[in-house]
Design a protein around this motif. Structure first.
Motif, PDB file in Angstrom:
ATOM      1  N   ALA A  53      26.192  44.007  25.050  1.00 31.52           N
ATOM      2  CA  ALA A  53      26.107  45.422  25.439  1.00 31.52           C
ATOM      3  C   ALA A  53      25.351  46.242  24.396  1.00 31.52           C
ATOM      4  O   ALA A  53      24.515  47.096  24.749  1.00 31.52           O
ATOM      5  N   ILE A  54      25.623  46.005  23.116  1.00 31.79           N
ATOM      6  CA  ILE A  54      24.958  46.769  22.050  1.00 31.79           C
ATOM      7  C   ILE A  54      23.457  46.475  22.032  1.00 31.79           C
ATOM      8  O   ILE A  54      22.627  47.382  21.881  1.00 31.79           O
ATOM      9  N   ILE A  55      23.088  45.207  22.190  1.00 29.56           N
ATOM     10  CA  ILE A  55      21.661  44.858  22.185  1.00 29.56           C
ATOM     11  C   ILE A  55      20.947  45.498  23.371  1.00 29.56           C
ATOM     12  O   ILE A  55      19.849  46.064  23.218  1.00 29.56           O
ATOM     13  N   TRP A  56      21.561  45.471  24.536  1.00 30.34           N
ATOM     14  CA  TRP A  56      20.955  46.129  25.693  1.00 30.34           C
ATOM     15  C   TRP A  56      20.849  47.644  25.472  1.00 30.34           C
ATOM     16  O   TRP A  56      19.811  48.242  25.740  1.00 30.34           O
ATOM     17  N   LEU A  57      21.941  48.237  25.009  1.00 32.54           N
ATOM     18  CA  LEU A  57      21.966  49.686  24.792  1.00 32.54           C
ATOM     19  C   LEU A  57      20.948  50.102  23.734  1.00 32.54           C
ATOM     20  O   LEU A  57      20.207  51.080  23.918  1.00 32.54           O
ATOM     21  N   PHE A  58      20.883  49.368  22.647  1.00 30.26           N
ATOM     22  CA  PHE A  58      19.949  49.711  21.578  1.00 30.26           C
ATOM     23  C   PHE A  58      18.508  49.570  22.066  1.00 30.26           C
ATOM     24  O   PHE A  58      17.630  50.362  21.688  1.00 30.26           O
ATOM     25  N   GLY A  59      18.251  48.569  22.897  1.00 32.68           N
ATOM     26  CA  GLY A  59      16.913  48.406  23.453  1.00 32.68           C
ATOM     27  C   GLY A  59      16.524  49.589  24.315  1.00 32.68           C
ATOM     28  O   GLY A  59      15.369  50.049  24.289  1.00 32.68           O
ATOM     29  N   LYS A  93      19.906  33.691  35.228  1.00 33.31           N
ATOM     30  CA  LYS A  93      19.894  32.330  34.685  1.00 33.31           C
ATOM     31  C   LYS A  93      20.938  32.197  33.578  1.00 33.31           C
ATOM     32  O   LYS A  93      21.666  31.202  33.510  1.00 33.31           O
ATOM     33  N   GLY A  94      21.023  33.213  32.715  1.00 34.23           N
ATOM     34  CA  GLY A  94      21.989  33.192  31.629  1.00 34.23           C
ATOM     35  C   GLY A  94      23.422  33.181  32.128  1.00 34.23           C
ATOM     36  O   GLY A  94      24.270  32.442  31.612  1.00 34.23           O
ATOM     37  N   ASN A 117      20.391  33.690  26.629  1.00 29.76           N
ATOM     38  CA  ASN A 117      19.610  34.275  27.714  1.00 29.76           C
ATOM     39  C   ASN A 117      19.971  35.730  27.970  1.00 29.76           C
ATOM     40  O   ASN A 117      19.102  36.570  28.242  1.00 29.76           O
ATOM     41  N   LEU A 118      21.249  36.046  27.855  1.00 30.35           N
ATOM     42  CA  LEU A 118      21.707  37.414  28.115  1.00 30.35           C
ATOM     43  C   LEU A 118      21.204  38.400  27.061  1.00 30.35           C
ATOM     44  O   LEU A 118      21.173  39.610  27.312  1.00 30.35           O
ATOM     45  N   VAL A 119      20.819  37.911  25.890  1.00 27.86           N
ATOM     46  CA  VAL A 119      20.233  38.798  24.873  1.00 27.86           C
ATOM     47  C   VAL A 119      18.741  38.512  24.711  1.00 27.86           C
ATOM     48  O   VAL A 119      18.140  38.823  23.680  1.00 27.86           O
ATOM     49  N   GLY A 120      18.139  37.890  25.727  1.00 23.03           N
ATOM     50  CA  GLY A 120      16.692  37.765  25.785  1.00 23.03           C
ATOM     51  C   GLY A 120      16.083  36.561  25.106  1.00 23.03           C
ATOM     52  O   GLY A 120      14.863  36.463  24.997  1.00 23.03           O
ATOM     53  N   ILE A 121      16.895  35.596  24.650  1.00 22.27           N
ATOM     54  CA  ILE A 121      16.373  34.425  23.948  1.00 22.27           C
ATOM     55  C   ILE A 121      16.539  33.193  24.830  1.00 22.27           C
ATOM     56  O   ILE A 121      17.624  32.930  25.343  1.00 22.27           O
TER      57      ILE A 121
END
Length: 374
Positions: free
Chosen positions: A18-24, A167-168, A231-235
Motif C-alpha cells: 500500500a505504501i509503495i503504491w501510495l508513494f508512487g 499475475k502477482g 509482482n504487486l510492488v512492480g518487480i
C-alpha cells in the motif's frame, strides 16, 4: 519475523504494498528505489533479528565491491572474501555477529554483483542494498540478477499495470495454497503419520515420498508467494518451480526445481570452472571428463551450500552422480547415433519410464538431503 511465516508478516506485506503504491501516486511515479530502501530498513530494524549484522554486511560488501575488487583483480579471491561469513557459518564457526537469516542467498547476490562489476559501471548503495535485502526474496529467493532487478526498479511504476497485479495475486494465492494448505496437510496427515518406533522398510518408503512432496509444496509455496508479492510492488522475479517431478532427466529437473539457483551456479560456477579445467593440458584430450568434473562439482555445491553436515554432502554427491551418469549416457547416444539404453523403444514409453525412474531417484536424494534418516 521472517517472510511468509506468520500473520504479522502478511499484515506488514499489505502495508508495504500500500505504501509503495501510495508513494508512487503522490510522487508522480518517482523515487521507487528510495522508498523501497526506507521500507526495507524499517523492516530490518523492527522485524528482523541481527539487524546490525545485516546493515554492516550490506555496507561493507558495497564498499569492498566499489573500491577493492578492481585493485585485487582476482575474481576467486574477491568471491571468497565476500563468502567468508557464510563459510564460517557453514563450518559452525558462527558467532552471532556473522549470522542472519537468508545469509546464503544474500551472499550469492553479493558475489554476483562483484563478479559482474566493471570500471564503467555505476553502483548506487540504495540499489545494491535493495537488491541484497529485497523483502519478498530475502530469505529463500528466488535469486535475481542485479541488472535485471535495477532495470525492474527503474521501470517499476511504468510497468505496474492490471496484468502484473493480477499475475502477482494469482502467484501469491498459489503460494498460500501450496504452503499453508497442501504442505500443511501433508505434514499433519502423511508425514506426521510416518513416525514410528518400528523403523521398517515400509516406514522409510513412506517417509521418503511424504517428505519429498512436503518439501516441494513448502518450498514452491514460499517461492510463489515471493514472486507474487514482488509482482504487486512492480518487480518481476524469475520463477523457481515448474512441475519438477515431471522432469525426464537431471538437467530437466534442475531447470524446474529451484531454477534460479541452478541458473546462478551455471553462470557463476560451472562456466568459469569448466573454462579453468580446459586450460589444464592433461585434460585437453578428455572433453567428457572435463564436462563431468564441472557438472559433478556444480551439483555437489547445490548440496553443500546448505552446510557441511553429512546429509548435505551425500545429497550433493547424489545430485552430481545422477547428472554425470546422464551426461555420459547422452554423449554415448550421440556418438553411436542411437539410444544405448532404450534402443528402439517407443519414445512415449521412454518418457514415462524416464519420469518414473528420475522421480524415485530425486525422492531418495531429497530424503538424504533432509537428514531424517539420521
Amino acid at each position: 519475523m521472517l517472510p511468509f511465516t506468520d500473520i504479522d508478516f502478511f499484515l506488514f506485506a499489505a502495508i508495504y504494498v500500500a505504501i509503495i503504491w501510495l508513494f508512487g501516486f503522490v510522487s508522480g511515479k518517482k523515487f521507487y528505489a528510495e522508498i523501497t530502501f526506507v521500507l526495507t530498513v524499517i523492516y530490518l530494524i523492527f522485524y528482523f533479528k541481527y539487524t546490525v549484522v545485516v546493515l554492516l554486511y550490506g555496507l561493507i560488501t558495497f564498499l569492498f565491491i566499489k573500491y577493492a575488487i578492481l585493485k585485487i583483480n582476482n575474481k576467486l579471491i574477491t568471491s571468497v572474501c565476500i563468502a567468508l561469513p557464510m563459510i564460517f557459518v557453514k563450518v559452525h564457526f558462527n558467532p552471532s555477529w556473522f549470522y542472519f537469516a537468508g545469509l546464503s542467498f544474500v551472499t550469492f547476490r553479493s558475489i554476483q554483483v562483484s563478479l559482474d562489476y566493471t570500471k564503467s559501471q555505476t553502483i548506487r548503495f540504495v540499489e545494491y542494498f535493495n537488491f541484497l535485502f529485497f523483502i519478498p526474496s530475502i530469505f529463500i529467493g528466488p535469486l535475481d540478477r542485479f541488472k535485471r532487478f535495477t532495470d525492474n526498479c527503474n521501470l517499476c511504476y511504468a510497468n505496474t499495470n492490471s496484468d502484473l497485479i493480477f499475475k502477482g495475486l494469482q502467484e501469491f494465492i498459489k503460494g498460500v495454497l501450496y504452503k499453508f494448505v497442501l504442505a500443511e496437510f501433508i505434514s499433519r496427515y502423511w508425514l506426521g503419520k510416518s513416525t514410528s518406533d518400528h523403523e521398517t522398510v515400509l516406514y522409510y518408503v513412506n517417509d521418503i515420498y511424504a517428505y519429498s512432496f512436503f518439501l516441494l509444496f513448502d518450498f514452491a509455496g514460499y517461492s510463489s508467494m515471493a514472486v507474487g508479492l514482488a509482482n504487486l510492488v512492480g518487480i518481476d522475479l524469475p520463477g523457481n518451480f515448474n512441475k519438477p517431478f515431471f522432469a525426464v532427466n537431471p538437467p530437466d529437473f534442475w531447470q524446474r526445481w529451484h531454477s534460479s539457483l541452478t541458473s546462478w551456479l551455471s553462470d557463476y560456477f560451472f562456466k568459469p570452472f569448466y573454462k579453468w579445467l580446459s586450460q589444464i593440458k592433461k585434460l585437453k584430450k578428455y572433453p567428457i571428463t572435463k564436462q563431468n568434473i564441472a557438472i559433478f562439482f556444480t551439483l555437489f555445491i547445490m548440496g553443500i551450500w546448505n552446510g557441511f553436515e553429512s546429509n548435505f554432502i551425500w545429497s550433493g554427491v547424489l545430485y552430481g552422480l545422477y547428472s554425470v551418469v546422464h551426461n555420459t549416457y547422452t554423449i554415448q547416444c550421440r556418438k553411436k547415433d542411437r539410444d544405448v539404453v532404450f534402443g528402439n523403444l517407443n519414445p512415449k514409453l521412454i518418457r514415462v519410464i524416464s519420469i518414473f525412474v528420475l522421480f524415485n531417484l530425486v525422492c531418495i536424494s531429497l530424503y538424504v538431503f533432509s537428514g531424517r534418516y539420521l
